[in-house]
Scaffold this active site. Structure first.
Site, PDB file in Angstrom:
ATOM      1  N   PRO A 143      -3.267  -8.434  47.385  1.00 46.71           N
ATOM      2  CA  PRO A 143      -2.277  -9.434  47.875  1.00 46.71           C
ATOM      3  C   PRO A 143      -0.877  -8.674  48.179  1.00 46.71           C
ATOM      4  O   PRO A 143      -0.791  -7.544  47.363  1.00 46.71           O
ATOM      5  CB  PRO A 143      -2.236 -10.324  46.669  1.00 46.71           C
ATOM      6  CG  PRO A 143      -3.141 -10.273  45.797  1.00 46.71           C
ATOM      7  CD  PRO A 143      -3.861  -9.020  46.103  1.00 46.71           C
ATOM      8  N   VAL A 144      -0.349  -8.957  49.242  1.00 47.92           N
ATOM      9  CA  VAL A 144       0.948  -8.120  49.424  1.00 47.92           C
ATOM     10  C   VAL A 144       2.243  -8.646  48.616  1.00 47.92           C
ATOM     11  O   VAL A 144       2.038  -9.588  48.252  1.00 47.92           O
ATOM     12  CB  VAL A 144       1.180  -8.310  50.872  1.00 47.92           C
ATOM     13  CG1 VAL A 144       2.671  -8.123  51.412  1.00 47.92           C
ATOM     14  CG2 VAL A 144       0.119  -8.000  51.769  1.00 47.92           C
ATOM     15  N   GLY A 194       0.410  -2.666  44.196  1.00 49.29           N
ATOM     16  CA  GLY A 194       0.351  -1.603  44.915  1.00 49.29           C
ATOM     17  C   GLY A 194      -0.100  -1.617  46.278  1.00 49.29           C
ATOM     18  O   GLY A 194      -0.989  -0.541  46.864  1.00 49.29           O
ATOM     19  N   SER A 195      -0.096  -2.755  46.788  1.00 50.68           N
ATOM     20  CA  SER A 195      -1.030  -3.071  48.265  1.00 50.68           C
ATOM     21  C   SER A 195      -0.289  -1.980  49.294  1.00 50.68           C
ATOM     22  O   SER A 195      -1.088  -1.150  49.937  1.00 50.68           O
ATOM     23  CB  SER A 195      -0.680  -4.233  48.539  1.00 50.68           C
ATOM     24  OG  SER A 195      -0.321  -4.489  50.073  1.00 50.68           O
ATOM     25  N   ALA A 210       1.197   1.067  48.913  1.00 54.72           N
ATOM     26  CA  ALA A 210       0.422   2.470  48.656  1.00 54.72           C
ATOM     27  C   ALA A 210      -0.965   2.630  49.010  1.00 54.72           C
ATOM     28  O   ALA A 210      -1.429   3.649  49.376  1.00 54.72           O
ATOM     29  CB  ALA A 210       0.751   2.721  47.011  1.00 54.72           C
ATOM     30  N   ALA A 211      -1.604   1.489  48.397  1.00 53.91           N
ATOM     31  CA  ALA A 211      -3.018   1.641  48.827  1.00 53.91           C
ATOM     32  C   ALA A 211      -3.297   1.897  50.460  1.00 53.91           C
ATOM     33  O   ALA A 211      -4.294   2.469  50.669  1.00 53.91           O
ATOM     34  CB  ALA A 211      -3.932   0.334  48.298  1.00 53.91           C
ATOM     35  N   ASP A 245       3.180   4.485  41.461  1.00 56.43           N
ATOM     36  CA  ASP A 245       2.262   3.796  42.240  1.00 56.43           C
ATOM     37  C   ASP A 245       1.441   4.634  43.038  1.00 56.43           C
ATOM     38  O   ASP A 245       0.181   4.713  43.127  1.00 56.43           O
ATOM     39  CB  ASP A 245       2.913   2.973  43.203  1.00 56.43           C
ATOM     40  CG  ASP A 245       3.551   1.686  42.482  1.00 56.43           C
ATOM     41  OD1 ASP A 245       3.393   1.590  41.107  1.00 56.43           O
ATOM     42  OD2 ASP A 245       4.088   0.713  42.890  1.00 56.43           O
TER      43      ASP A 245
HETATM   44  C1  MEV Z   1       6.388  -0.758  40.486  1.00 63.26           C
HETATM   45  O1  MEV Z   1       5.232  -0.654  40.409  1.00 63.26           O
HETATM   46  C2  MEV Z   1       6.921  -0.134  39.315  1.00 63.26           C
HETATM   47  C3  MEV Z   1       8.481   0.216  39.058  1.00 63.26           C
HETATM   48  O2  MEV Z   1       8.681   0.659  37.687  1.00 63.26           O
HETATM   49  C4  MEV Z   1       9.192   1.002  40.178  1.00 63.26           C
HETATM   50  C5  MEV Z   1       8.653   2.455  40.209  1.00 63.26           C
HETATM   51  O3  MEV Z   1       8.223   2.988  39.299  1.00 63.26           O
HETATM   52  O4  MEV Z   1       8.986   2.848  41.197  1.00 63.26           O
HETATM   53  C6  MEV Z   1       9.059  -1.177  38.927  1.00 63.26           C
END
Ligand code: MEV
Length: 306
Positions: free
Chosen positions: A94-95, A100-101, A103-104, A145
């Site tokens: 899910p976006v 992590g959509s 990044a993936a 991420d």
């Molecule tokens: C996002 O998945 C995690 C955060 O800590 C942001 C980051 O680490 O870049 C909220």
């Protein structure tokens, strides 16, 4: 065909942006897949995001298009000219739900393009490349991420240090429940930054406490004391609430999970929507799922962390 998994942050989100440790794990049942197929000569690189209903032609894509940036950085890294190829993206992540959509998708796209060129990017280079794209998504990412999504393994992460990949000796089950509220990480991260600038005496001890929880959790995982993760999740959630990144919908899911017998629960990722996680060890899964749905979850999945 190349792919990359989703992720959840187990402990330490937000504080990780300020140098405290955090733990993230991949969620292999959710993944982005990219297929590279040859195109007619002269067609260049085309990126078809079928789920998002859009196609990007690399030649005229804007600088700040994340898909195009991932492709351009891959070509730069490999010193390669654009091949004639169509990269078709499919993803069940899910976006904007903190899984992590983005990044993936970047990782899978770069891998597929590299493979189409007969090359390969090692994980460290690929992670650095995905990090550059992540900056478009959320300004000042810590790097956790891209690291967990590229390496596809649990990671104990401290900003600007070599990521510590580790094995889970005693697997455990998490419930991941979605509020259904799209929540771009950029906004929550920006708000915490503003809070920190305004009142560092308030935020700093909370960042320290969150970092200490991640450190303790790392030790608990290493020594197979899974049950102790529950209270640590609860403490981490309380601190994230104080940092203003929870919301009523996340709090309702966290409360429902605890009431249905989860050993602990917390929001995961940027917050303000997106997903929460609950430690679902020794719990009646059907009861937990029902409780989460009744409390507003639009989707509940169970994943084994191993
Ligand atoms: C996002 O998945 C995690 C955060 O800590 C942001 C980051 O680490 O870049 C909220």
């Amino acid at each position: 065909m190349a792919s990359a998994p989703a992720k959840v942050i187990l402990f330490g989100e937000h504080a990780v942006v300020y140098g405290r440790p955090a733990i993230a794990v991949p969620v292999h049942s959710l993944h982005a897949d990219v297929e590279a197929t040859p195109s007619p000569a002269g067609a260049g690189v085309r990126i078809a995001a079928s789920d998002l209903g859009r196609t990007v032609d690399l030649r005229d894509a804007p600088e700040d298009d994340p898909l195009a940036l991932a492709a351009r950085l891959t070509l730069d890294a490999l010193h390669a000219a654009p091949p004639d190829v169509t990269l078709t993206i499919r993803s069940n992540i899910p976006v904007a739900s903190n899984l992590g959509s983005g990044a993936a998708v970047s990782a899978a796209l770069a891998r597929a393009l590299a493979a189409a060129l007969g090359a390969e990017l090692d994980d460290a280079r690929l992670s650095a490349l995905v990090y550059e794209v992540e900056k478009l998504h959320h300004g000042t990412p810590s790097g956790i991420d891209n690291t967990v999504v590229v390496y596809g393994q649990p990671v104990y992460f401290v900003r600007d240090q070599e990521p510590e990949l580790f094995a889970i000796r005693r697997p455990f089950t998490l419930a991941i429940a979605d509020t259904g509220i799209a929540s771009p990480t950029r906004v929550a991260v920006g708000d915490v930054r503003a809070l920190h600038a305004r009142d560092p005496d308030f935020t700093t001890p909370r960042f320290d406490a969150i970092g200490a929880i991640a450190h303790t959790a790392r030790f608990a995982i290493a020594t197979r004391r899974v049950a102790t993760l529950g209270p640590l999740m609860n403490q981490n959630h309380a601190l994230l609430c104080e940092l203003t990144v929870s919301c009523a919908e996340l709090d309702a899911l966290v409360a429902a999970a605890r009431e249905a017998g989860a050993l602990g629960a917390k929001l995961s990722g940027g917050g303000r929507g997106g997903n929460m996680i609950a430690l679902a060890e020794g719990v009646d899964r059907d009861r937990l799922k029902r409780a989460l749905c009744e409390a507003g979850a639009v989707r509940v999945i169970f994943t084994e962390v191993r």
